[in-house]
Structures are given as structure tokens and as C-alpha cells.
Design an enzyme around this catalytic site. Structure first.
Site, PDB file in Angstrom:
ATOM      1  N   CYS A 170       4.983 -13.886  -4.049  1.00 13.66           N
ATOM      2  CA  CYS A 170       3.766 -13.186  -3.447  1.00 13.66           C
ATOM      3  C   CYS A 170       3.018 -11.849  -3.908  1.00 13.66           C
ATOM      4  O   CYS A 170       1.863 -11.910  -4.073  1.00 13.66           O
ATOM      5  CB  CYS A 170       4.019 -13.479  -1.944  1.00 13.66           C
ATOM      6  SG  CYS A 170       5.553 -12.472  -1.594  1.00 13.66           S
TER       7      CYS A 170
ATOM      8  N   HIS B  91       1.569  -7.046   2.204  1.00 14.34           N
ATOM      9  CA  HIS B  91       2.604  -6.988   1.239  1.00 14.34           C
ATOM     10  C   HIS B  91       2.157  -6.288  -0.011  1.00 14.34           C
ATOM     11  O   HIS B  91       2.406  -6.911  -1.051  1.00 14.34           O
ATOM     12  CB  HIS B  91       2.914  -8.556   0.998  1.00 14.34           C
ATOM     13  CG  HIS B  91       4.353  -8.425   0.718  1.00 14.34           C
ATOM     14  ND1 HIS B  91       5.254  -9.868   0.503  1.00 14.34           N
ATOM     15  CD2 HIS B  91       5.468  -7.426   0.607  1.00 14.34           C
ATOM     16  CE1 HIS B  91       6.702  -9.381   0.120  1.00 14.34           C
ATOM     17  NE2 HIS B  91       6.789  -8.055   0.273  1.00 14.34           N
TER      18      HIS B  91
END
Length: 570
Positions: free
Chosen positions: A64, A126
Site C-alpha cells: 500500500c 498511510h
């Protein structure tokens, strides 16, 4: 030709609203529109039916953090320092770390913000938070072009639900626990000769051993023992509103925020990036979706996400925004094959494609959904089998939003509008480079003079146990070390063998040597364009730092819940 001119006019002068929908760890084979006829995803299927479906849409990384960095900037993550040289921290591991998307990177949100768009991010970020102090928030979404942020500055982990098996560095924690038990025995060993009167051992030595054991335990447990409190945080702009996050309410809260953003800025133009927490473990699903799917908890979570997509599309319909809104749906990487708990598979299905999340260049980890809908501009029901990338969103949004691409850096993405509108037949990508961290594992070559797509693998992960299709023994495959180096490289014709099951060789492919040489020349040229960048995922940047830990209250007694309104059927 008239249709093409009309499309350009609409694109340039009628700047659309933009809604980006990104799933977390969704497998390409998890959607009906990509061939799965046993999971119910009617709203995502509606997008595909009313828009353009890409069948060879590729993430720039198979995990990710680097994938999202490339998506936001239109550049391979290695260019911004968002790719790791280590197997342990391939993605940011702590909200209290000091790494993140550098402030000198220009996101598509910043480009559109400069063009008068109101920009919002709801969901997972993130990409880091703070650099030097707890509240500097240098990597925060609001410092990267977003006017509004509501969501998790980190992302979901199994650790966010107290009843689940820990996910973050699970084997490291097990080893630390065993080491703590062993070190804890040290103060007891000197007691044996003392009480058996073999020889006296000073109490100072015994106490010293005891203190060493205690310091060792506190040193690692102060971070790993409180992952839920440290990483699972909900924020509105710069304010922490829940710490730890209440997982049972988070989906309803985020959907409410997404719908509110559309309502606030419906006069446009606006950019809304909905970064779903679905379908990452621990698969948080509302009760009314539990048990609905044939595929257990994972299928339930997919179907709830589809319902949320439907609510967003419904809001666009109700506000009469559908025809003037470009909607895009994708996933940050392929499905997680290693996600398991108590014998139940908790990850996605990547269809016929080999591998999954974290597996370098194997197709299953990087081939993701790609759906565009823009009524009156894009032809409904169109399917495109050309190589495209998540990095292409950057120049595409710049084009439709009237922005100007930065001229002082390499942009790896390509404007997709000519391809989506049918003004050209082929993708502008000739070569795509598939990284695992900072290591180049594979390269794709799309021959311009034909439909052939070649792919070479220089490195591939070793599956465990041997013969398995994933790295079940280590939970995620390695980028370096426990890998296989191929010399000559593995060669596949992806256009005829998308499952990468039939490697070619000089014996069965006359073009083997010329293809490999062509790709090696492209690799050399690509590497000449790389410039050194500070490593955001270095060991120092990825360790937990108490002075950077976001805290609602007085550290270390962090905790609050400012979202105490009752959510009723969001």
C-alpha cells in the site's frame, strides 16, 4: 471526429467533479464485472456498465504505502524515497514514525487545488504524519493539497480490533516475547547457587539482571503492546477525534463524511478521494451485512463496500451531478493471499493471475480493477485491454481539471483521456517497471507495432511452503534475500499467457534474445532517470518514536472519543 472534438471541449471547459474510490487489498477476481459471478457487487458493476473498464490496470507496487505514493504523485515510489530497501517495513509501520511522502512532492490534489477545486480525502492515508515533533503534521493530507481530511492517518490493521490476532510484525513480537522470557530467567539463575549455598552471589548482580530484563521488556512492549492505541486513530483535519478508533462505527462515520462533502461542495468543482478501509483485515463489517456472502467475512466486507459505493453514486444522482462527475474505482494492490485466521481465508482472489499482495512483479499483486465513468464523455460499456497504471491518474486529472504538470521532475504516468475517449487505440506506455521495494523485479514491454505484451522477471519471491502459491510461512514475501534470481530472466507473453504459467525460452520462442535485450536497454535508460532521494522507509524513519506519537490527551495516557453522536443507518 466530431465526437472526439466534443469530448475535448467538454473535458477542457466543463471541468468535472472528480470522485476517486480506492479499495484496500481488493483482488481483481472479487468483482462481478471482472468475472466473479458469485459475489454481489451491483454498484461497482453499474460503474463498469455505464463507463470504461480497464482489464490491464496496474499498481506501481504490490503493497500500500509505495503504491499510494505513486498514485498520488504519478511517479514510481523509488523516485520519492517511498520504497523500502528492507523486507520488514515495506510500508510505513507506525503512525509515530518519521517517514512519509516528502513535502516537495506535488500530489494531484495540490494541482487541482491550484485550479480552484475543493479537495477532500475520506478514509485511509498511510503516507506518514509528522517529521520532527508530535504536532508538526508535515506529511498530513492538508499539507499535500487536501482542503479536508477525515479518516485514519495510518490504516486498518488486525490490531485495531482487540479480539483479532495481531498483524503488525507478528513474528517479530513472538520472538521478542520468547527473548523476554529467556532474559527474565537471568535474575533467577544466580539464586540457585545462592540458596543451595554453593557460592554467594551478590544481590547487586541479581538486581542488575532483573533491571536489564525489565528494560528490555518495556523497550519493545511500550510500542508493540499498544498498537491499537498508537496506530488506530481517527482524525478530522488536524484533530484526533477517536483514540483508539471504535471499529464498529468507523464505516458509518466515513460514509457520512463522504456524503457531507458532496453536499457541501455540490456547486463544484470538487475532488473527493474516498480511500476505503475495506477490504483490509480485520474486515470490519456492519451487522446487517454479516453472513450475506458465500465467502464468509471477506465476502461480507466486499459487499458492504459495494453498498457504500452505491450510496455515493446515489448522492451524485440525487444532486444531478452524475453527468458532470468523473468517477474512478480501483484498488491499491492485489488481494492478500496470506491473510488467514483460525483456518479461515481473509484475503481476496486475484482471478487467473499468479501471486498477490507483496509479491513483487507477479501479476496477481499488481493487476487491479480500473473503472472510469463520465457520462456524455466516455462511451458506456467499453472495455480496454491496454497496459495502464495507477500513476496515470495524476496526468489524467491534471488534464481534465485544467492543471499544468510539474516540469521539474519525471512524471511516469500518462494521460488516459485519449485512450478512454477512443481517440487513440493504444496506451502510451511502452515499458512499465515493477518494483518490490527498491528492487526491480520485473518489466513489461508493450510492443507498439502489435498487441503483444512481453514481461520479464529478473527476481521472484520464494513461496513457502515449497509448491504453495504464496508465502504462508512468513506472512508476506520477501523483496530481497529469500528470493530467486533469474539469469537469463523468465520471459512470458502476457497477451497470450496472462497467468504467467508458461515461461518462454530460446528453444520455444525465436524472439527470446531480442526481447530480453530490448527490455534490458529500457531498464538502463530508466535507471538513468533515477536520482537519489532520502529514504523515507529507512530503519530510523520506520521505528516508533514516542515524541512523534499523536496523542489525544497527555502522553502516554492518550485516549478520547469526540464522535459520540449516535449514528443511525448511515
Amino acid at each position: 471526429m466530431v465526437g472526439g472534438l466534443h469530448a475535448v471541449f467538454v473535458t477542457r471547459n466543463s471541468r468535472p467533479n472528480i470522485v476517486l474510490l480506492m479499495a484496500d487489498d481488493l483482488g481483481l477476481g472479487d468483482l462481478c464485472c471482472y468475472g466473479n459471478n458469485t459475489v454481489s457487487t451491483p454498484n461497482i458493476d453499474r460503474l463498469a456498465r455505464e463507463g470504461v473498464l480497464l482489464t490491464q490496470h496496474l499498481a506501481a507496487a504490490s503493497v500500500c504505502t509505495p503504491s499510494r505514493a505513486a498514485f498520488l504523485t504519478g511517479r514510481y515510489a523509488i523516485r520519492s524515497g517511498m520504497a523500502s530497501a528492507f523486507n520488514l517495513n515495506r510500508a510505513l509501520a507506525w503512525l509515530g514514525g518519521s517517514g512519509g511522502l516528502p513535502t516537495n512532492e506535488t500530489t494531484f490534489a495540490r494541482l487541482l487545488q491550484h485550479q480552484g477545486y475543493r479537495t477532500g480525502l475520506v478514509g485511509k492515508w498511510h503516507q506518514g504524519l509528522s517529521c520532527a515533533s508530535r504536532d508538526d503534521h508535515c506529511y498530513h493530507p492538508l499539507n499535500h493539497g487536501f482542503d479536508y481530511f477525515y479518516g485514519m492517518p495510518f490504516g486498518l490493521l488486525s490490531d485495531c480490533r482487540a479480539s483479532e490476532t495481531p498483524e503488525l510484525h507478528r513474528w517479530v513480537r513472538i520472538k521478542l516475547g520468547i527473548s523476554t522470557a529467556a532474559i527474565g530467567l537471568l535474575p533467577l539463575l544466580p539464586l540457585i547457587p545462592r540458596f543451595t549455598r554453593w557460592f554467594p552471589v551478590p544481590w547487586g548482580i541479581i538486581v542488575t539482571f532483573g533491571l536489564l530484563a525489565f528494560v528490555f521488556f518495556v523497550g519493545w512492549f511500550s510500542s508493540y503492546g499498544f498498537v491499537r492505541r498508537w496506530n488506530c486513530i481517527l482524525m478530522r483535519n488536524h484533530e484526533i477525534v477517536q483514540q483508539p478508533m471504535r471499529e464498529d462505527r468507523v464505516s458509518a462515520l466515513m460514509l457520512k463524511e463522504a456524503l457531507s462533502f458532496i453536499d457541501r461542495y455540490k456547486r463544484g468543482p470538487f475532488l473527493l478521494f474516498v480511500s476505503f478501509l475495506h477490504v483490509h483485515t480485520p474486515l470490519i463489517t456492519k451487522e446487517n451485512f454479516v453472513g450475506r456472502s458465500k465467502y464468509g467475512r471477506y465476502g461480507d466486507n466486499v459487499e458492504e463496500m459495494d453498498w457504500m459505493v452505491g450510496k455515493i453514486l446515489e448522492a451524485l444522482d440525487q444532486e444531478c451531478l452524475t453527468n458532470q462527475t468523473l468517477v474512478y474505482f480501483t484498488s491499491d494492490n492485489g488481494g492478500n493471499l496470506e491473510a488467514q485466521a483460525r483456518g479461515e481465508h481473509l484475503g481476496g482472489w486475484n482471478g487467473v493471475y499468479k501471486g498477490g499482495k507483496g509479491m513483487g512483479g507477479w501479476e496477481g499483486g499488481i493487476r487491479v480493477p480500473g473503472i472510469f465513468r463520465w457520462p456524455t464523455v466516455l462511451e458506456a460499456g467499453k472495455v480496454i485491454d491496454e497496459p495502464t497504471s495507477l500513476m496515470d491518474i495524476y496526468p489524467t486529472l491534471s488534464y481534465v481539471g485544467g492543471g499544468i504538470l510539474p516540469q521539474n521532475r519525471v512524471i511516469d504516468g500518462k494521460n488516459l483521456m485519449p485512450l478512454l475517449e477512443g481517440r487513440v487505440r493504444h496506451s502510451d506506455h511502452e515499458f512499465l517497471f515493477h518494483y518490490c521495494g527498491v528492487y526491480l523485479h520485473a518489466v513489461r514491454w508493450h510492443q507498439k507495432d502489435c498487441a503483444t505484451v512481453w514481461k520479464v522477471h529478473y527476481v521472484s519471491p520464494k513461496f513457502s511452503p515449497k509448491g504453495a502459491g504464496a508465502c504462508y510461512g512468513s506472512e508476506i514475501c520477501s523483496c530481497t534475500g529469500d528470493v530467486t534470481y533469474h539469469d537469463p530472466p523468465l520471459l512470458f507473453d502476457i497477451s497470450r499467457d496472462p497467468s504467467e504459467s508458461r515461461p518462454l525460452s530460446p528453444n520455444n520462442e525465436a524472439l527470446f534474445d531480442s526481447v530480453v535485450m530490448k527490455i534490458e536497454a529500457a531498464v538502463k535508460e530508466h535507471r538513468r532517470t533515477l536520482t537519489p532521494a532520502p529514504q523515507q522507509l529507512s530503519v530510523f524513519n520506520t521505528i516508533w518514536k514516542p515524541w512523534l506519537q499523536p496523542c489525544c490527551g497527555n502522553f502516554p495516557l492518550c485516549g478520547c472519543d469526540k464522535e459520540d453522536d449516535i449514528i443511525a443507518n448511515a
